[in-house]
Design an enzyme around this catalytic site. Structure first.
Site, mmCIF file in Angstrom:
data_model
loop_
_atom_site.group_PDB
_atom_site.id
_atom_site.type_symbol
_atom_site.label_atom_id
_atom_site.label_comp_id
_atom_site.label_asym_id
_atom_site.label_seq_id
_atom_site.Cartn_x
_atom_site.Cartn_y
_atom_site.Cartn_z
ATOM 1 N N GLY A 26 0.839 -1.207 0.000
ATOM 2 C CA GLY A 26 0.000 0.000 0.000
ATOM 3 C C GLY A 26 0.863 1.241 0.000
ATOM 4 O O GLY A 26 1.848 1.315 0.715
ATOM 5 N N ARG B 64 1.314 -5.390 -5.625
ATOM 6 C CA ARG B 64 1.518 -6.623 -4.858
ATOM 7 C C ARG B 64 1.814 -7.718 -5.862
ATOM 8 O O ARG B 64 1.136 -7.839 -6.868
ATOM 9 C CB ARG B 64 0.284 -6.957 -4.023
ATOM 10 N N ASP C 150 5.150 -4.778 6.079
ATOM 11 C CA ASP C 150 5.431 -6.172 6.400
ATOM 12 C C ASP C 150 5.707 -7.040 5.175
ATOM 13 O O ASP C 150 6.715 -7.741 5.104
ATOM 14 C CB ASP C 150 4.225 -6.785 7.127
ATOM 15 N N THR D 240 4.181 3.051 5.422
ATOM 16 C CA THR D 240 2.790 2.597 5.485
ATOM 17 C C THR D 240 2.049 3.546 6.412
ATOM 18 O O THR D 240 2.625 4.069 7.352
ATOM 19 C CB THR D 240 2.667 1.154 6.032
ATOM 20 N N ASP E 205 -0.240 2.708 8.412
ATOM 21 C CA ASP E 205 -0.836 2.003 9.553
ATOM 22 C C ASP E 205 -0.011 2.054 10.832
ATOM 23 O O ASP E 205 -0.524 1.773 11.913
ATOM 24 C CB ASP E 205 -1.099 0.541 9.166
ATOM 25 N N ASP F 282 2.056 0.048 11.954
ATOM 26 C CA ASP F 282 2.027 -1.242 12.641
ATOM 27 C C ASP F 282 3.315 -2.035 12.468
ATOM 28 O O ASP F 282 3.296 -3.256 12.390
ATOM 29 C CB ASP F 282 0.831 -2.059 12.145
ATOM 30 N N ARG G 201 -6.587 -2.478 9.929
ATOM 31 C CA ARG G 201 -7.210 -3.784 10.035
ATOM 32 C C ARG G 201 -6.716 -4.523 11.285
ATOM 33 O O ARG G 201 -7.469 -5.182 11.987
ATOM 34 C CB ARG G 201 -6.885 -4.610 8.787
#
Lengths: 328, 328, 328, 328
Positions: free
Chosen positions: D15, D76, D107, D130, D132, D134, D176
């Protein structure tokens, strides 16, 4: 008979739009300028029925010109549709000594004003405040220009990710009955296709156009869809249909929703709201009623409320053509 | 005679403005649509004299509609003011096979086009791109609406600190000969006073108005000053004068400067640029020349380049009155 | 001894910064949560001396988290520097029943708190609110991140016009004693050179670097200058000097000024302000005083007010190196 | 062994996030500074397998620091998960003479790098890009800060209309598996409730809290919901459930979606990306591999790619508490 009006009430009603505060501020300051009292009516007709009023002076509206939403709040009122409701409303106005009103809003707001004016001969002037731009008698409604900038700004962001991933995005914007936002923001955002309620492009032409787009080397695309587009499918159904028929596209959907109603108003909307608000007060002081003020070809003009409600403000079809030329 | 035009050149010249890229994109895509070649001319007349050209196709202008500045760059050219310079320019156009030009810019740009058209009967259509809005024959120039939003956004920020500290700010905005930006952004930003080149408010009235403002309970104030305001003092001199005469005010100055020329164009400017760019190409294909395209009362109209240059686009005096009423 | 505190006063003082309202809101809501009364003190120490107070409850701060400036206003007080001033201030606090204070501001604010705490053993906790980021004991002051985004956003706009015209811009940003804004916003905006108070680049190196820039094909450049840069020339003198020595550059100056203090706070500043405001209240309830709360390596830490005032928060020299590498 | 590396490849994968271009720019300019060649790899591992490369020099990345998305595009790749795919990729790198890679992404990107490094001992350094946040081994990922500002800006707009109409909004944000965006943007936007994947608030507590909110006089509320929140209902189901059980609320839903990935990066993200990009190149030149660079407590640190992928970056639970205190 002039100069009868001594105290003006002002309300916002229906869906809120950026610039409503600028319009309220203009009404309040014009009242101050002309030495008339001004009373804010909270939550539109609902607050009118409840007598939810607040005195407003020139300082009450300091630092509000730049704020989205409406400091008087807004609502939709069922009770005002009944004769009893309107009787209560009228009594509250008498009690408060309010002898004229400025109504800021859209179709529903003006319809209320018309009925009320008919029944009680109560002077009302309408100011068009809605992001949808679907009011007859003005080229621009207050909030529309801001909404266009909001939509274009968001689609600019979506395009970043669309073109990074070679994706096709369906972006749904507001406009149940009118394609103003979709058409203008679509052209402004460089959308490949624009679906509006006023014209049935048809699914086949959409597919054809997207195929051609792909062939011409476009790696990503944006389709802007008005809520009430003619094809009659939801934006999600549209997206699925296209994904099934054009598997070369990876499709995503974004529904912009209520953010389109908020935010600091653009300069255009602030200036428009200031001009219309002043004029509304001046018309009331001049003994006028049952009119909407609007911007027509750069000048402030008035339209009968009834015409404003029943007339149809059409989108610019030349712009559909420009959109076609641009989306190669 | 129609259809003669086979290759159109496009340039941006003079001060840049947001939306110039959207106009270039519209010219390029309209050329593609009408099956005409398109050549970009770098750095205005300077690049024309140097033959600094680039072929543009529909893909060349992808993802440019939202970008400020101009991908063709801009410049002011001394050499084009000489007959020799223009002869070189003309030769380059012949060599390249360019047989018509779209000139995006302001007064200086159009003057160049007129002279060139006179001497070489070379078809030129002007597109008004400047933030100053001082062009006759169009209600709005490309970039003006964006500049208004930029100014209003900055003054909103300045007001935060002004009202936190009870200060008086003098904010200088662009507009050497015309008060469009000052007047509209001033009303949009809720300025207490607006000084424009078109009207001499006078120092006394300014002081009087600021005193009244203070008495009425205003704790902070913004005065918007156009570069070329009539009082004939620099914004710093004005600020000093006021500070000396109204010691109750703590005065600050902010000169906005060149940031007003940049930034992503507003939706309005993108749509305007798209419409004007398409029309410019269509006019050339239609055998027209020596015209400027503009937006007049919502419609695309043409004006002789000479009129566009010599005519005077006047500010809206009604808005000066609205400003007075608002600034209580 | 815990739980002694029953009523907490909160003020903002010194230069305002975006996020001060978020900090006030956090103090007010934490008081509500811990069942303590909260009183707002207007205009910093000035309002404290005048007893200009307002009761604040959880609703008083609704819809303020996103607003720039400070709803409690700010000021600089000469009188508080006198013993008499501070005696009045203390008496007002006693009269109002305020038994502890949260002071939101910078060095001057904390110095006032320290002296006051010394003389009257009045519990005070400092919260660092200033755009300059020049406070020891916190990695970030409230408002700094927002100011960086404002500066970067403006320089993005200036770059549009700079690169359209192949110009060199000198942009002056705030920071009399510290180069945090210049360094970080300079790197963020992709500036070619950054002049900070902490390091004397020297005029020769500046010229050298700009020459190299030109040779390497750069057609436009931005030099970011902190107000208090070491070369000791004003940004206008710098610009003149460069224009004289590098005639190949067309030079322009932009002084950003007070807009850097305003605007809606960034998410970072809102979250930081919320965390620090809560912690300040909890420390007072815990019987602590004379401390500043800050964010150190992601955790909320406390520092003696004296250390916070006297310590030196150093810019990140690694970032100067990164800037050098980037500005090729 | 140092100095072996002569040509570095750089890609973005997974992403996209704002600031990826700033990271690419930093890699390119650091290569230039250290006299190493730099090659851009289009569309992540997919472009690597196809040999879709482009030479990048210092000028290639001019005026990109402020642009969202990624100029190298992203994708991807299924094929890279196969041994054959990776063999092709390796062969392309050998053919091109690339002897080390900087991998910008999350990741999935790092997992690809690890496997590839294992199989071919090909030097790879990861840069966390990213929205996120995360990723283990860095306090902040590139793009996260910008996404927070985007979300807060949109919720500010939604709040305008929410508070004008006394409505309750459920706003779904990205995340998510991690609640970073929901938690921080929720606190920043002044949300009444925040639902994150890390903690099961439970429907009962949500109802209870909204009831209390209403009783305390709040007329409008915002609930921020992470995509992957623990309650396990979609945001639409949640909204229906609340509307059924709390009929006093008029409920609306807004799903922010992909706009969160786009937009001009914040200053923080640009500076972070610049620092990490430079460091990634320096590590490769220093003979290091299989590491991710990150920002830990204000310093650039490295973490094994494996740890970065497998470790868990936890949200700040103190902030959940602050959120509770604020949402009174």
């Amino acid at each position: 008979m002039k100069n009868k009006v001594k105290k003006i009430g002002v309300m916002t009603s229906g869906g809120d739009s950026p610039g409503m505060n600028a319009a309220i501020r203009a009404v309040v300051r014009a009242c101050h300028y002309y030495n008339v009292e001004c009373v804010g009516i909270y939550r539109g007709y609902e607050g009118l029925i409840e007598g939810d009023f607040i005195k407003l002076n020139a300082r009450s509206v300091s630092n509000t010109i730049n704020r989205g939403g409406t400091i008087l709040k807004s609502a939709r009122s069922q009770e005002f549709r009944t004769k009893e409701g309107r009787a209560k409303a009228h009594q509250n106005l008498l009690n408060e000594g309010i002898d004229a009103m400025v109504l800021i809003g859209g179709d529903g707001t003006f319809t209320g004003g018309m009925v009320f004016n008919d029944e009680y001969s109560f002077p009302c002037i309408g100011v068009p405040g809605t992001i949808d731009n679907d009011i007859y008698g003005t080229n621009f409604t207050i909030g529309y220009d801001t909404a266009l900038n909001t939509v274009v700004d968001v689609i600019d962001k979506i395009r970043d990710t669309a073109s990074s991933h070679n994706r096709l995005f369906f972006v749904e914007v507001m406009g149940r009955d009118a394609g103003f936002i979709a058409l203008n923001a679509g052209v402004g955002a460089g959308a490949e296709e624009i679906l509006v309620p006023e014209e049935d492009l048809g699914l086949d032409r959409l597919l054809e156009s997207l195929k051609r787009s792909k062939r011409s080397g476009k790696s990503s695309s944006i389709v802007v869809v008005a809520e009430g587009d003619k094809i009659g499918k939801s934006v999600f159904e549209l997206a699925n249909y296209v994904e099934e028929n054009l598997p070369e596209y990876e499709v995503r959907v974004s529904v912009l929703g209520h953010m389109q109603r908020g935010g600091a108003p653009s300069c255009f909307d602030r200036v428009l709201a200031s001009r219309l608000g002043v004029k509304a007060v001046e018309l009331l002081l001049d003994g006028k009623t049952n009119l909407m003020v609007g911007l027509v070809d750069g000048k402030i003009e008035t339209t009968d409320l009834e015409k404003a409600v029943k007339g149809k403000h059409n989108i610019n079809r030349e712009l559909l053509r420009v959109s076609d030329i641009m989306s190669i």
